[in-house]
Structure formats: C-alpha cells, structure tokens
Design a protein around this motif. Sequence first.
Motif, PDB file in Angstrom:
ATOM      1  N   LEU A  93     -49.374 -52.334  12.648  1.00  0.00           N
ATOM      2  CA  LEU A  93     -48.978 -51.573  13.832  1.00  0.00           C
ATOM      3  C   LEU A  93     -47.467 -51.428  13.918  1.00  0.00           C
ATOM      4  O   LEU A  93     -46.957 -50.355  14.221  1.00  0.00           O
ATOM      5  CB  LEU A  93     -49.481 -52.253  15.113  1.00  0.00           C
ATOM      6  N   THR A  94     -46.758 -52.513  13.652  1.00  0.00           N
ATOM      7  CA  THR A  94     -45.307 -52.452  13.809  1.00  0.00           C
ATOM      8  C   THR A  94     -44.646 -51.710  12.653  1.00  0.00           C
ATOM      9  O   THR A  94     -43.490 -51.318  12.745  1.00  0.00           O
ATOM     10  CB  THR A  94     -44.695 -53.862  13.915  1.00  0.00           C
ATOM     11  N   THR A  95     -45.383 -51.525  11.568  1.00  0.00           N
ATOM     12  CA  THR A  95     -44.780 -50.824  10.439  1.00  0.00           C
ATOM     13  C   THR A  95     -45.222 -49.366  10.371  1.00  0.00           C
ATOM     14  O   THR A  95     -44.444 -48.499  10.019  1.00  0.00           O
ATOM     15  CB  THR A  95     -45.143 -51.541   9.115  1.00  0.00           C
ATOM     16  N   PHE A  96     -46.481 -49.113  10.660  1.00  0.00           N
ATOM     17  CA  PHE A  96     -46.999 -47.764  10.426  1.00  0.00           C
ATOM     18  C   PHE A  96     -47.543 -47.043  11.662  1.00  0.00           C
ATOM     19  O   PHE A  96     -47.387 -45.851  11.807  1.00  0.00           O
ATOM     20  CB  PHE A  96     -48.137 -47.806   9.394  1.00  0.00           C
ATOM     21  N   HIS A  97     -48.238 -47.756  12.502  1.00  0.00           N
ATOM     22  CA  HIS A  97     -49.040 -47.047  13.509  1.00  0.00           C
ATOM     23  C   HIS A  97     -48.577 -47.325  14.933  1.00  0.00           C
ATOM     24  O   HIS A  97     -49.360 -47.743  15.764  1.00  0.00           O
ATOM     25  CB  HIS A  97     -50.515 -47.450  13.373  1.00  0.00           C
ATOM     26  N   TYR A  98     -47.298 -47.154  15.180  1.00  0.00           N
ATOM     27  CA  TYR A  98     -46.819 -47.426  16.533  1.00  0.00           C
ATOM     28  C   TYR A  98     -47.443 -46.475  17.546  1.00  0.00           C
ATOM     29  O   TYR A  98     -47.485 -46.751  18.728  1.00  0.00           O
ATOM     30  CB  TYR A  98     -45.291 -47.322  16.583  1.00  0.00           C
ATOM     31  N   GLN A  99     -47.962 -45.316  17.054  1.00  0.00           N
ATOM     32  CA  GLN A  99     -48.584 -44.347  17.972  1.00  0.00           C
ATOM     33  C   GLN A  99     -49.782 -44.941  18.697  1.00  0.00           C
ATOM     34  O   GLN A  99     -50.116 -44.541  19.799  1.00  0.00           O
ATOM     35  CB  GLN A  99     -49.094 -43.107  17.217  1.00  0.00           C
ATOM     36  N   MET A 100     -50.429 -45.896  18.024  1.00  0.00           N
ATOM     37  CA  MET A 100     -51.650 -46.468  18.593  1.00  0.00           C
ATOM     38  C   MET A 100     -51.364 -47.484  19.695  1.00  0.00           C
ATOM     39  O   MET A 100     -52.258 -47.845  20.443  1.00  0.00           O
ATOM     40  CB  MET A 100     -52.459 -47.167  17.501  1.00  0.00           C
ATOM     41  N   VAL A 101     -50.125 -47.926  19.740  1.00  0.00           N
ATOM     42  CA  VAL A 101     -49.809 -48.992  20.699  1.00  0.00           C
ATOM     43  C   VAL A 101     -49.579 -48.369  22.077  1.00  0.00           C
ATOM     44  O   VAL A 101     -48.778 -47.448  22.205  1.00  0.00           O
ATOM     45  CB  VAL A 101     -48.532 -49.740  20.270  1.00  0.00           C
ATOM     46  N   LEU A 112     -50.080 -50.521   3.130  1.00  0.00           N
ATOM     47  CA  LEU A 112     -50.911 -49.363   3.494  1.00  0.00           C
ATOM     48  C   LEU A 112     -51.246 -49.258   4.975  1.00  0.00           C
ATOM     49  O   LEU A 112     -51.932 -48.330   5.387  1.00  0.00           O
ATOM     50  CB  LEU A 112     -52.225 -49.419   2.695  1.00  0.00           C
ATOM     51  N   GLY A 113     -50.821 -50.202   5.746  1.00  0.00           N
ATOM     52  CA  GLY A 113     -51.141 -50.142   7.173  1.00  0.00           C
ATOM     53  C   GLY A 113     -52.604 -50.455   7.439  1.00  0.00           C
ATOM     54  O   GLY A 113     -53.228 -51.213   6.693  1.00  0.00           O
ATOM     55  N   LEU A 114     -53.146 -49.838   8.459  1.00  0.00           N
ATOM     56  CA  LEU A 114     -54.544 -50.132   8.822  1.00  0.00           C
ATOM     57  C   LEU A 114     -55.527 -49.824   7.696  1.00  0.00           C
ATOM     58  O   LEU A 114     -56.452 -50.601   7.470  1.00  0.00           O
ATOM     59  CB  LEU A 114     -54.936 -49.362  10.087  1.00  0.00           C
ATOM     60  N   VAL A 148     -49.620 -42.798   5.110  1.00  0.00           N
ATOM     61  CA  VAL A 148     -48.897 -43.123   6.330  1.00  0.00           C
ATOM     62  C   VAL A 148     -47.412 -43.250   6.041  1.00  0.00           C
ATOM     63  O   VAL A 148     -47.011 -43.574   4.945  1.00  0.00           O
ATOM     64  CB  VAL A 148     -49.421 -44.427   6.959  1.00  0.00           C
ATOM     65  N   GLU A 149     -46.644 -42.978   7.067  1.00  0.00           N
ATOM     66  CA  GLU A 149     -45.197 -43.134   6.919  1.00  0.00           C
ATOM     67  C   GLU A 149     -44.831 -44.599   7.161  1.00  0.00           C
ATOM     68  O   GLU A 149     -45.503 -45.280   7.899  1.00  0.00           O
ATOM     69  CB  GLU A 149     -44.482 -42.285   7.952  1.00  0.00           C
ATOM     70  N   ASN A 150     -43.778 -44.997   6.509  1.00  0.00           N
ATOM     71  CA  ASN A 150     -43.347 -46.379   6.696  1.00  0.00           C
ATOM     72  C   ASN A 150     -42.141 -46.420   7.629  1.00  0.00           C
ATOM     73  O   ASN A 150     -41.002 -46.321   7.210  1.00  0.00           O
ATOM     74  CB  ASN A 150     -43.013 -46.986   5.332  1.00  0.00           C
ATOM     75  N   ASN A 151     -42.431 -46.508   8.915  1.00  0.00           N
ATOM     76  CA  ASN A 151     -41.360 -46.601   9.907  1.00  0.00           C
ATOM     77  C   ASN A 151     -41.515 -47.893  10.657  1.00  0.00           C
ATOM     78  O   ASN A 151     -42.477 -48.060  11.386  1.00  0.00           O
ATOM     79  CB  ASN A 151     -41.489 -45.472  10.927  1.00  0.00           C
ATOM     80  N   MET A 152     -40.600 -48.776  10.464  1.00  0.00           N
ATOM     81  CA  MET A 152     -40.743 -50.033  11.185  1.00  0.00           C
ATOM     82  C   MET A 152     -40.345 -49.860  12.643  1.00  0.00           C
ATOM     83  O   MET A 152     -39.479 -49.054  12.951  1.00  0.00           O
ATOM     84  CB  MET A 152     -39.920 -51.109  10.518  1.00  0.00           C
ATOM     85  N   ILE A 153     -40.997 -50.623  13.452  1.00  0.00           N
ATOM     86  CA  ILE A 153     -40.884 -50.401  14.892  1.00  0.00           C
ATOM     87  C   ILE A 153     -39.459 -50.602  15.395  1.00  0.00           C
ATOM     88  O   ILE A 153     -39.031 -49.942  16.336  1.00  0.00           O
ATOM     89  CB  ILE A 153     -41.909 -51.297  15.619  1.00  0.00           C
ATOM     90  N   GLY A 189     -44.512 -40.227  18.766  1.00  0.00           N
ATOM     91  CA  GLY A 189     -45.846 -40.844  18.827  1.00  0.00           C
ATOM     92  C   GLY A 189     -46.238 -41.322  20.208  1.00  0.00           C
ATOM     93  O   GLY A 189     -47.414 -41.406  20.528  1.00  0.00           O
ATOM     94  N   GLN A 190     -45.270 -41.647  21.011  1.00  0.00           N
ATOM     95  CA  GLN A 190     -45.573 -42.112  22.367  1.00  0.00           C
ATOM     96  C   GLN A 190     -45.154 -41.091  23.412  1.00  0.00           C
ATOM     97  O   GLN A 190     -44.954 -41.442  24.570  1.00  0.00           O
ATOM     98  CB  GLN A 190     -44.868 -43.446  22.618  1.00  0.00           C
ATOM     99  N   ASP A 195     -48.943 -36.827  14.970  1.00  0.00           N
ATOM    100  CA  ASP A 195     -48.384 -38.074  15.509  1.00  0.00           C
ATOM    101  C   ASP A 195     -48.526 -38.177  17.016  1.00  0.00           C
ATOM    102  O   ASP A 195     -48.417 -39.257  17.582  1.00  0.00           O
ATOM    103  CB  ASP A 195     -46.896 -38.174  15.162  1.00  0.00           C
TER     104      ASP A 195
END
Lengths: 486, 364
Positions: free
Chosen positions: A301-309, A416-418, B26-31, B92-93, B121
């Motif tokens: 989540l913190t690397t790839f899928h912040y949209q889901m949070v 690869l994330g989720l 997926v893109e690799n963007n750290m939070i 994304g948010q 996104d």
Amino acid sequence: MVEKHDPQMKNHQMSTWLDDLKQKLNHMDDAEIIEHRIGTGASVHLLFIKTLIDQERLNEAILQPLQRSAGHSVSSCIINSKVSEVISIEDAGQKIMQGFILLYDSVNDQWLGVQLENPLGRAVEPSQTETVIYGAKDSFSEQIDKNITMLRRRLPITTLKTESFTIGSLSKTKVVLMYIDGIINPEFVSLAREKIESVDFDQFLDSAQLAAFIEDHNHTVFPQFLQTDRPDACAYALGEGKLTLLVSNSPFALICPITLFHLFQSPEDYFLRWPVASFLRLMRYGSFIISLTMIPFYVALTTFHYQMVPLPILFVLLESRSKLPFTPFVEGIFMIVTLEIIKEASLRMPTKTSQTLGVIGGIVIGQAAVEAGFASKVLIVLMGISAIAFFLVPNYQMTKSMVLLQVLLLILASFLGLPGIVIGLIGILAHIHALTSLGQPYLAPLSPFYGKDWIDLFIRGPLIWMKTRPNNLKPLQKWRQEKMKK
Amino acid sequence: MIPYKHYGLLAIVSLMWIVGCSSPYVENNMIEEIAPVVFWSIDKGTEGKFKISTLVPPLIKEKKRFLSKEVDLLKQGGKEFNLIYYRELKQGQLRMLLINEELAKEGGIEKLINTILVDPDISMRVYLLIVRGDFDEYIKNQLTKQENQDYFLYRMLKHYEEHNQGEMSIVNIHQFMKMLYSPLKDPIVPVFHADKNNFNYVGTAFFRNDKEVMVTQDVSDEIFQLLDNDHFLKVLAIPKLSISLGRVRSNIRMKLSSDYSSLSLHVGLKGRIEEYQGEKNIQSEEPLEHLIHEIEVYLEEQTSELLKSMQRLKVDPLEVGTHSLKPFSKELTEEQWLKYWGNMKINVDFDIKIQPLINVERLS
C-alpha cells in the motif's frame, strides 16, 4: 525365563569371549567385571556398566540369589523377567551398552543377559509446549516405555498395536510405531514401516530428526508430522485412524498423516463448548492470514496502491512515513528481523532475564525505533498485531515457518505490490496443494473435497454430530458408534 | 497422488483473483514521495484558459501551500504543479472537483469531468461542486486560520452524503455522468458560494446536458430535496407561515396522462411541528387544520413554480420522463419527451400529516 536361541547360532568357544569383552571394555572406568563363586564352587562372571544399571536391583535380583544358590544352573536363580541368552560377541557388546548385565555360566558354558536398566528419568510433568486450561495435564517423558504406558492407559484395548524398530548406527534409538488395528488404513502402517526401516543415519536424538528422514517432502517449510507431547492428543489421533511414532529419549511423539488444518487445532478445542471452540479456531485461521499478510500489505500500500487507502488513514500514513530515511520494504525487513532476534534471544535466556529482555525489546522497537527514525508508528502497530497473531497458531514449528513465508510475501509485495502478495499466496497455496503427509493429500478435506470432514475443519462442530471418523484418512471402521459398526 | 485437474481449477481461480485485484503493472511511488491532492478547483482563466488550483500537501505537520496555474488542459496543470513542487502530486485521493459557476454556465464541463473519470488512478469518490464567487481567495484566506480546510470540506460533503440527511444535494462524479447520459434525467450539482471568509451551500444547480441552466435556492431547494434527492428534510422552515417542520419525509406519486398533456404530482408529507411563532392557537384542532391547509397551499404553489421553471428551461432532474416508459411500447426520445414536458399541465397536490408536539384539543 531364558529365551532360547537357535543352537546353530551359538558360538562354541564362549569361554574365549571373556577376554574379548574385557578388551572391549578397556578404558571404561564405569565398566565392572566381577567373578562370583556360587555354592557348587563354580565361578560366575558378571560384566556390566555400573552407570547404566540399577545397582540395588543387581544386588536383589542377581547377587543375593546367586549367593544362596545351591543349584547347578545360574539361570534358575536369577529373579528377573528379562533374561536372554547372548548369541554372539556383537550381541554381548550391544546388550552391555543397553544396560544389561552379562553373566557367564562356566558350568553350562553359557552367556546370559539380564536387563537391569537404571530407570533414570523425570516424572510425568505438565506439557510445556501445549498448555491447556482444561484437559489432561500429563505429558510424555523421555522414557519410551512410560510413554507407551500413558497411551495404553488411555486406550486399554488389545487392538492397540506397537511395533519396535531400532534406528541410528550410533544412537541405537528405539522407535515404536503405534496404531489401532482394525481402524487405521493398513496402507499407512506398511508405508510407515517401510520408511522407518529404510532410515540410515548414525544419530537420532529427537523425533523431529526421525521426521526429517521419513517425511515425503524435505524442502518445504510446512511440517508433515504433528509433533506433540500430549498423550491425550496422541490417543485421539490414534482413535481417528492415524498412527503415532514414539522415539526413545524424546518427549515428543509424531502423529501422521496430518493435513494443514491439523496445525491449527489445539487439544483444548475438544474440551470447550463447540461454538466457543469454533470461534477460537476461526480466530486462529484469521490470525494466520493477518500475520502473514499484514506487513506485506503495508509495504504494498505504501509503495504502490496509496489510492486504496482511505483519506483519513492516508493522512496518518503520510505523517508517520514522511521523515523516514528507509523504504517501506527496508523498514519492514528491519522490524521482522529485529523481532525474530528478540524472540530467539528470549527463548535462549533464563526465564527471569527473558522478561527483562522482553521489556527492553518492547521499548527499543516500540519507542526508540520510531524516535530514531528507523520505523514508522503505523508499522510498529502492525508489527505488534502481526507478532501477537503469530502466537495464536498452536503449532510451534508452523509459527517458525511462517516468518519465512512472511518475508517471501514481503519481497514480492515490494516488487509487485498487491498482485505480488496475491501471486505469493497462490504460490503458497499451490505448494501446500502439492504436499503430502505419509502419502495423503495435505490440503484434504478441502482438496480433495470431503464434505463430511468439514464439521471439524474451520469450525469444531458438536461432538455428538461427529459420528464418523475423518473420511480423508480412509479408516477401516468409519463409524465411531458401537451400534453402527455392525 | 493429487489429480492434476485441481491445478487447472487453481490456475483459473488464481488468474481471476489477480485480474480482480488490480492491474499487475503498477507504478512505484512510495508514499513519502507523493502528495495526494484532495481537490482541484477549476476556474476560468485569461484568453480561454483554465485556472486550476489546489493545496499541497495534505500532511498534517507540514506547512500547506496553495498552488495555482493557468493552463489549456487539466493534465497540463497537474504536470506543471509537479515541476514546481518537491513531491509528486498524485490524484489518487482526489475527492472534490470544484468548478466555477461561470465555467459551468458556459458548458463543456463534461470534458473536464471525463478527463478525471478516465484516469484509472482516480476513484469514483470525487464529489462535484459548483462554486459561485472566488474559491481561491477563500482557501488562501482560510489557510492561515484552518490549515486542513480542504480535508474539512471533504468531511462536510461526506457527512451530508451519508444516510441521506436531506440538507444538500451531494453528487459524485459517477452519478453526474450517469445522469448526463440518461435520456430521461438531467444532472444536478450542488452550488456553493465562496467569498473571502465564507463558503456556504446555496442550492442545487440543474443542468441541461453539461450546461448549468438554473439554481434552486432556499424553499425551492428544500422542495427539490423532498421531491427527488433524499425525500427527507431534517428541518423544513417556512418563514412566511412562521413555522418549522421537523423530520419531514415525503412520498411522491406521479401520474402522467396517456397523451402526456398533464402530470399529477401527489406529495404525501409526514413530519412534526417543531417550532411555531405565528398567531394561531395550534393547540386547538381547527386552527391547526387551518395552518396545515395553509402549509399545503404554500408548498403546492412553490412546487408548481419550481416545476414550471423546470418546464420553461426544459430540464427534468426529477426523472418525470421515466413515467412515460411502458412495457411493449416504444420509448420516447429525449427530444420528444422534452417537447411534451415543456407543454405539460401540472397539478400538484400536497397531503400533509403532521404530528403536533403539544396536546391538541379535539372538537367533539
């Protein structure tokens, strides 16, 4: 009573053995050779290792009767049930090292072995590894005969069979295969017998070592034998149609064949009310999934899928991670390794010190790591939940294996994330699916599907409904009820 | 031996699972390297350009910064923000899309919304708002007073969206597009007024295609909430009659004549009198009945006016057109329906059942 062997096998120059045996016992301080004269004037030689035998019983069962003896036969005056004739010099060597006393009867030119093993061992104590609040408190000890007794007392039936084997060229470890004839599928017994007979190694100090030699898959992290020190768990397994292996000098018995789901079952499940037991069992499965995936999920989540949070949680995550110099993956690995170090260290230390270590460890990982910028607060919370969830799985071996799986998922999640976690889980599932325990599918009764066995799978159904034995074990007697047997 | 057919099944389930979860690319963007954007505010710029603005970052312990750019394209704005800000702006948010009313009146907001909608996104949780006045000025001014104003705005919208509270017409981007492409329903969007110190809900904007044509305010907007949006109002204040009704629920029945020449709208209202400042003695049954009748007449008048203005502008946010649908008969086209709708005679009938919160002396 003397066991008679084939006369053909007998060495006719037995008198010469004494010198050979003396030679063997050279440089052994605890070896004793006593020459004893009996009433007829003939001499009897006694050979034994005094640290291995019960010296009091030696006096009572052999020396005193020999003193008073007026007869011609030595064997007739020995008060012991375990008397056997020694048939070869190798046999003599082996017996003396197993706690036998060797007697040479010069009148009859005969060597006898009397078992007077020192019954050294601890008393029956409560189980340390599988503690229960309700239920039996006794556990196996290192003495195999005592262990068999405990099982025989729970299952006083003539169909409870025991077969002995000796393995290990150095340790000469005794292995006892136990099963209930007429219930267990004979295929399991013959397969186990075959596997034990084919074992070839020098030392066996614990049942886990035996398991390593007879398991179907050597390179997996999943245990294929259930190691338990609880006689009640063993008796229940025997009654279900499984077999048990007892190994001398090991307080842990092996139960097989097992499935993955047995690793999540605790003996206490069967002592609690069924809805409570089912809830606890479901909690265990849940915590297994949580402990495996929580940290990888955080990394994904913190690397790839912040949209889901969700936004409020994202705020917390962003704040907690904003000043960290490490990537989520490095942070995750760092915390997992630290926790493992603390866990291992607290195991090796004396109880009182390990408590201190726990407190210091907790402060170090909980507070200082956050303040020093090594880990985020969120990860510490997740780590705590994950670590506690690990301990809900009752099987210790499984708990240890899970850390490896967690790291595997963590690596996949960081790349690869989720989808990485999903691929990892599928991989683990496929791997479990391919495993077998004593030739039986490891994922049964889920796959292959045995619907009736589900009553004791994810939930522990009411005992009164469990009228049949698990189908996946293919027992000879399907019904647990007397009336249904006919 | 494990049958191999299980592997096939496992592979299929796995594949479905992977596909269902998310894209494997997926893109690799750290939070810590991203700055999620909570809102985009879009205004008219100079020379036909857009002026887009936002606040970054939504971090709690970092000073917020107001970013504004004049650009030709929405995505261009996002890119240009990234070039002047140390963290990568991510949508994304994104939760709110604020469109200036002048822009909405000109039409063409569909393209803007589509840009947001097709971005994988961005979730469907984006609220749409029409802003009257200068939102940028408001948010800049508020930054000094209330640092997380963007987040608080989002929470306010979320609060009024949940449980159909019947105070505001909250619309998300997905609902807007659905209404836009529906032949028998026109889109609505809430309108807010912004000035230096205030950001207030005004009413509901009705759209024809993607162009704002009217805004209902005050009592009309409350009636609209009862007719279509939530069928519920926590408070219905009628100052003209000095009465506040509370917890008002409506039950709407619409009936079209067979030749689409008239519409009978029956509104059953249930509620309670929560406040009365008038002259009547509502403890007696007769004046109470009289008051209720007055409320009915008042609401009927207001509703008729609202519907007439809708007819005049040929917008149908109430989905009246769907009542023309019959089984086994040809559906009316949008043009046909609007033609009928524009000339339709409307009979509004309110039936109010009110619980007074005080004892009423009954007539024997």
